[in-house]
Design an enzyme around this catalytic site. Structure first.
Site, short mmCIF file in Angstrom:
data_model
loop_
_atom_site.label_atom_id
_atom_site.label_comp_id
_atom_site.label_asym_id
_atom_site.label_seq_id
_atom_site.Cartn_x
_atom_site.Cartn_y
_atom_site.Cartn_z
N ARG A 112 18.61 11.80 10.65
CA ARG A 112 18.80 11.70 9.20
C ARG A 112 19.77 12.77 8.72
NH1 ARG A 112 17.72 16.96 7.29
NH2 ARG A 112 15.55 17.57 7.54
N GLU A 211 13.11 15.43 -1.27
CA GLU A 211 13.61 16.82 -1.29
C GLU A 211 15.11 16.87 -1.64
OE1 GLU A 211 12.22 19.27 1.96
OE2 GLU A 211 14.23 20.14 2.12
N ARG A 215 18.23 10.83 1.46
CA ARG A 215 18.05 11.10 2.88
C ARG A 215 18.45 9.80 3.56
NH1 ARG A 215 14.73 15.59 4.58
NH2 ARG A 215 15.53 17.29 3.33
N CYS A 257 17.11 22.74 0.24
CA CYS A 257 16.54 23.78 1.13
C CYS A 257 17.67 24.35 1.99
CB CYS A 257 15.47 23.15 2.03
SG CYS A 257 14.79 24.31 3.22
N THR A 259 17.77 25.48 4.84
CA THR A 259 17.75 25.11 6.27
C THR A 259 18.57 23.85 6.53
OG1 THR A 259 15.79 23.71 6.09
CG2 THR A 259 15.43 26.03 6.62
N ARG A 266 19.07 16.20 10.86
CA ARG A 266 17.97 16.45 11.81
C ARG A 266 17.91 15.23 12.72
NH1 ARG A 266 12.30 16.77 13.00
NH2 ARG A 266 11.65 15.24 11.43
N ARG A 295 7.94 19.83 16.09
CA ARG A 295 7.07 19.47 14.96
C ARG A 295 6.00 18.50 15.46
NH1 ARG A 295 11.00 18.28 9.62
NH2 ARG A 295 12.14 20.23 9.75
N GLU A 300 7.09 17.54 9.29
CA GLU A 300 6.97 18.99 9.16
C GLU A 300 5.57 19.38 8.72
OE1 GLU A 300 9.79 20.66 6.43
OE2 GLU A 300 9.97 22.34 7.79
P1 ADP Z 1 12.67 15.20 7.67
O1 ADP Z 1 13.08 14.47 8.87
O2 ADP Z 1 13.25 14.62 6.45
O3 ADP Z 1 12.93 16.66 7.84
P2 ADP Z 1 9.75 15.12 8.21
O4 ADP Z 1 9.67 16.12 9.30
O5 ADP Z 1 8.76 15.23 7.11
O6 ADP Z 1 11.12 15.10 7.41
O7 ADP Z 1 9.66 13.67 8.85
C1 ADP Z 1 9.73 12.55 8.05
C2 ADP Z 1 9.14 11.33 8.71
O8 ADP Z 1 9.95 10.91 9.79
C3 ADP Z 1 7.75 11.57 9.28
O9 ADP Z 1 6.95 10.44 9.04
C4 ADP Z 1 8.01 11.67 10.75
O10 ADP Z 1 6.91 11.29 11.53
C5 ADP Z 1 9.15 10.70 10.91
N1 ADP Z 1 9.94 10.93 12.12
C6 ADP Z 1 10.65 12.03 12.43
N2 ADP Z 1 11.24 11.89 13.63
C7 ADP Z 1 10.91 10.67 14.09
C8 ADP Z 1 11.18 9.93 15.28
N3 ADP Z 1 11.98 10.43 16.24
N4 ADP Z 1 10.63 8.70 15.41
C9 ADP Z 1 9.84 8.19 14.45
N5 ADP Z 1 9.54 8.81 13.31
C10 ADP Z 1 10.06 10.05 13.13
C1 CIR Z 2 8.98 26.54 4.19
O1 CIR Z 2 9.55 27.51 3.71
O2 CIR Z 2 8.26 26.60 5.21
C2 CIR Z 2 9.14 25.21 3.50
N1 CIR Z 2 9.77 25.44 2.23
C3 CIR Z 2 9.98 24.29 4.38
C4 CIR Z 2 11.19 24.95 4.94
C5 CIR Z 2 11.95 24.12 5.94
N2 CIR Z 2 12.03 22.80 5.48
C6 CIR Z 2 13.02 22.03 5.56
O3 CIR Z 2 13.74 21.93 6.54
N3 CIR Z 2 13.21 21.28 4.53
#
Ligand code: ADP
Ligand code: CIR
Length: 343
Positions: A112, A211, A215, A257, A259, A266, A295, A300
């Site tokens: 993403r 966020e 996305r 954010c 990061t 990501r 993760r 997250e």
């Molecule tokens: P972001 O990717 O936007 O940083 P999150 O860590 O919250 O946010 O993940 C968002 C969603 O994407 C969650 O439901 C997570 O389980 C899903 N997800 C992340 N990576 C994968 C993957 N490789 N396969 C399937 N689902 C995924």
């Molecule tokens: C933290 O500080 O732990 C949260 N605000 C999440 C930080 C990292 N998150 C992200 O990549 N969006």
């Protein structure tokens, strides 16, 4: 505003770098959108377990509150004030043949990027009217996409709770009520203005007004990382023809954010590593070497289930998109090799 009452539990980079001197320098500053230091640091104060603890309200926040953001960006990304971000979205430069063609380890792959519209504040400083306007602009633009990217927009407002929960459970949709985003002001007026667009196969998805304002997500079962990247690149290039995203030569794509700055990318796999999971030291030595983050499977701040982990690139700024995916790919190859060797 008084200097925050940090406790031993406050371990974020914000708590580390918001010295009394920096606080004095920034405490009365305000961006054109009315964003202040106290709004920027609220999430990290309310949530002592924050790793970062700070959000930006607009592109200007990164300059106005630079005395704080620059140190956090330097430590998280290893990127200095003088550095310039570089982009490379050419899939031909990615060396990533499927590392798991028999589907023994990799459950799914997802890449993403975050994007925000150049002409609006970021989520922490946006008004309800502006957020609803962003939803209208982005969802109608998505409605113009054709071929494999064609799909439909599903606003959260009016979606049944059962449909919402099943999209979250199946990893397609963001969760509700994240406490870090709540404190950052990113959940205001929920669920108005939020929603998800996806194609029929749910391999191309766009989250609106979580966020970040967008996305952009490409995902599918298995480990064909290059195919996932190719689909994402196609989607980004189609959307960039139709929308202007917030960007700076120094920080790349601007995100709420710090990061996520730079590529805002990501790239992750959900991967079963039950044996390595019993030797976290070895597991972490491999992920650290390849600049990767571990993760849990529900995103997250979630826990792993059944020895399945979410492994993704940690670096996003000062490295290209191709390098972000290559970091993840190279690390995954080594993780699979090591998992096979562990008895
Ligand atoms: P972001 O990717 O936007 O940083 P999150 O860590 O919250 O946010 O993940 C968002 C969603 O994407 C969650 O439901 C997570 O389980 C899903 N997800 C992340 N990576 C994968 C993957 N490789 N396969 C399937 N689902 C995924
Ligand atoms: C933290 O500080 O732990 C949260 N605000 C999440 C930080 C990292 N998150 C992200 O990549 N969006």
């Amino acid at each position: 505003m008084q200097y925050p009452n940090f406790t031993k539990e406050h371990k974020s980079l914000m708590a580390k770098y918001l010295t009394k001197e920096v606080f004095e320098e920034l405490k009365d500053l305000k961006t054109a959108n009315g964003f202040t230091l106290s709004k920027a640091i609220k999430s990290g104060i309310d949530n002592p377990d924050s790793g970062i603890g700070v959000y930006a309200g607009d592109k200007e926040s990164y300059d106005t509150f630079g005395a704080l953001f620059d140190s956090i960006i330097q430590e998280y990304h290893g990127f200095s004030k003088e550095d310039k971000h570089k982009s490379n979205l050419n899939p031909d430069e990615l060396d990533a043949p499927n590392p798991d063609p028999k589907d023994e380890f990799i459950v799914s792959t997802r890449i993403r990027v975050g994007r925000n519209l150049a002409d609006f504040p970021l989520g922490p400083a946006i008004s309800k009217e502006q957020r609803d306007e962003v939803e209208k602009i982005v969802s109608s633009t998505l409605g113009l996409l054709k071929g494999s990217l064609a799909g439909k927009y599903y606003p959260l407002l009016g979606m049944s709770e059962a449909d919402r929960l099943s999209l979250v459970e199946d990893h397609f949709l963001f969760k509700a009520g994240d406490r870090f985003l709540e404190s950052a002001g990113l959940n205001r007026d929920w669920p108005s203005g939020r929603g998800i667009y996806h194609n029929n196969e749910k391999t191309f998805l766009v989250w609106i007004n979580e966020e970040d304002e967008l996305r952009i997500i490409s995902m599918q079962k298995g480990g064909d990382i290059k195919e996932v990247f190719q689909r994402l690149v196609l989607a980004i290039s189609e959307l960039e023809k139709k929308m202007k995203f917030a960007f700076s030569d120094h920080l790349g794509y601007i995100t709420s954010c710090p990061t996520n700055l730079g590529t805002a990318m990501r790239a992750s796999v959900h991967i079963a590593l039950p044996k390595l999971a019993k030797d976290m030291e070895k597991f972490k030595s491999i992920t650290d070497k390849h600049h990767l983050q571990i993760r849990g499977v529900h995103g997250e701040h979630s826990q792993s289930e059944d020895g399945i982990y979410d492994i993704s690139n940690k670096r996003r700024l000062g490295v290209t998109e191709v390098q972000c995916v290559q970091d993840m790919y190279d690390g995954v190859v080594e993780l699979i090799k090591t998992e096979k060797e562990v008895i």
